[in-house]
Design a protein around this motif. Structure first.
Motif: not given
Length: 459
Positions: A307, A311, A344, A346, A429
């Motif tokens: 990530c 995030e 992005s 997800r 993403g």
């Protein structure tokens, strides 16, 4: 010699400058977010110029404060006063609020009811002002003058051409909104545009030559990669204005304009590199003995998911699903964390050490709303990046290796494990550019992401 002087900043080859944020309550009066003043090419020149420049900045802040406190401050604040295009648009909105037609074509006869109503309202507006010797109102405010013109002229009133300033203000209102970092970037970029062109230009008058002049001005003392980023902002602002202002026939002269030819620019793949497994392990070991527990948890989740830092640092407790058959985190937009784009958003599986780290962080968060309260705030990702960056640099001196290199490492591990491009995109993403990426359910995507990560982490 190390300099520790307030508001003093070094800018690479561009030299030194005085950089000071303007307090929020004074920004509307100042018409900008920062005070930026060049101090010289060398440290010695900067220190010599600093006292005078600092005194000027203090004086300017006092003046802005006095203007804001003045009952007539709105009239004095030229920088943020409405543009002719804004006055025109506002007057048309006022007509609609009065149940009048902005496209009124004029009286049909001498007893035309709407014409009489418009004249009465115009007279009421003008009555607020003194008259000259010929009986005409004087000192009429710009917004009242625009309304009077709209009332009496209707569709005969010519719409002013929107300018770069109009485009910037529209983009600020509709796209940037309350994102302070992007506000500052927008102001910085358009100050450079104004410095290059010398004045606020009409969008319809911009030529390719103007765009190149802006580019060349931006390149003075700045890296090509930074200028390309600035040009992207200008392009986005003008494209948005062309669309929203219905500027048929107007083209954006900044399209396909680059700071440096592609064959001379630094390739994207060379700007950052992945960590090696040994480097990532060394940083993990250092964090155990030198970093706070929340920073360790963030690193471990980053390492096991690929990530982006924002995030993970911006996760809410509610985004962590440990009781699900496939434990995972949900990455989505919320007030304290912006995500890069729609794709992005997800669900990312938690496997192995990343799952253990998430469990520990979940327990440590207690009743807090954010999984990492220290970093789960606006600009929290920047703070987390700075904190992790110190540990990264202690283990890896190569400037092309940063915390984001963990994401590059996961990309490589997915590739080497033979994971398909579409499944890599689901995990990371990324947009594939395919229409098909919007199809399928979250359950299937989560399962595919789990399989992909298991393959990558097994290697």
């Amino acid at each position: 010699m190390k300099i520790d002087v307030k508001h003093l900043q070094k800018r690479g080859v561009a030299g030194w400058r005085y950089r000071r944020k303007i307090p929020k309550e004074l920004r509307s009066t100042a018409g900008k977010l920062e005070i930026l003043i060049p101090l010289g090419a060398t440290e010695h020149q900067a220190l010599k110029a600093y006292p005078k420049v600092h005194a000027q900045a203090e004086q300017q802040l006092r003046l802005w404060s006095q203007v804001q406190k003045s009952p007539h401050s709105g009239a004095l604040n030229v920088a943020s006063s409405p543009t002719p295009f804004e006055e025109f648009s506002r007057s048309r909105s006022q007509l609609r609020a009065l149940n009048l037609d902005p496209e009124w074509g004029g009286p049909e006869d001498e007893d035309d009811a709407e014409s009489l109503m418009r004249e009465v309202i115009a007279e009421q507006v003008a009555e607020k002002y003194p008259l000259d010797t010929e009986g005409n109102p004087v000192g009429v405010a710009a917004e009242d003058r625009a309304l009077i013109h709209a009332l009496l002229l209707g569709q005969r009133q010519q719409r002013p051409d929107p300018t770069l300033e109009d485009a910037k203000r529209l983009y600020l209102k509709e796209r940037v909104r309350d994102d302070e970092t992007k506000q500052m970037e927008l102001e910085r970029v358009f100050k450079l545009v104004k410095d290059a062109l010398g004045k606020n230009r009409k969008l319809s008058s911009l030529k390719r030559e103007d765009a190149k002049e802006v580019r060349d001005h931006m390149l003075d003392g700045r890296k090509a990669s930074s200028v390309d980023r600035y040009l992207n902002v200008v392009r986005a602002v003008i494209n948005h204005a062309i669309r929203e202002f219905d500027l048929a026939g107007v083209t954006n002269p900044f399209m396909n304009l680059e700071a440096a030819p592609k064959d001379k620019a630094e390739p994207d793949k060379d700007k950052r590199r992945p960590f090696t497994l040994d480097e990532a392990a060394a940083i993990s070991d250092r964090l155990v003995s030198h970093a706070k527990m929340d920073l360790q948890h963030i690193w471990r989740i980053l390492k096991g998911t690929g990530c982006r830092l924002a995030e993970v640092s911006g996760l809410r407790v509610a985004d962590v699903h440990l009781e699900h058959p496939i434990p995972h985190i949900t990455v989505e937009w919320h007030d304290d964390r912006r995500i890069k784009n729609a794709v992005s958003r997800r669900n990312v599986p938690l496997i192995g050490d990343a799952l253990n780290a998430a469990k520990e962080a979940f327990k440590a968060a207690g009743n807090a709303a954010m999984l990492f309260p220290t970093y789960g705030r606006l600009k929290g990702a920047s703070s987390a990046s700075a904190a992790l960056g110190k540990h990264v640099r202690a283990c890896v001196t190569d400037p092309k290796a940063t915390t984001h290199s963990l994401r590059h490492l996961m990309k490589d591990r997915l590739r080497l494990a033979g994971v398909s491009k579409s499944d890599q995109d689901i995990v990371l993403g990324h947009s594939s550019g395919s229409v098909g990426e919007d199809y399928g359910g979250d359950k299937a995507r989560l399962e595919m992401a789990r399989r992909a990560l298991e393959k990558a982490l097994a290697g």
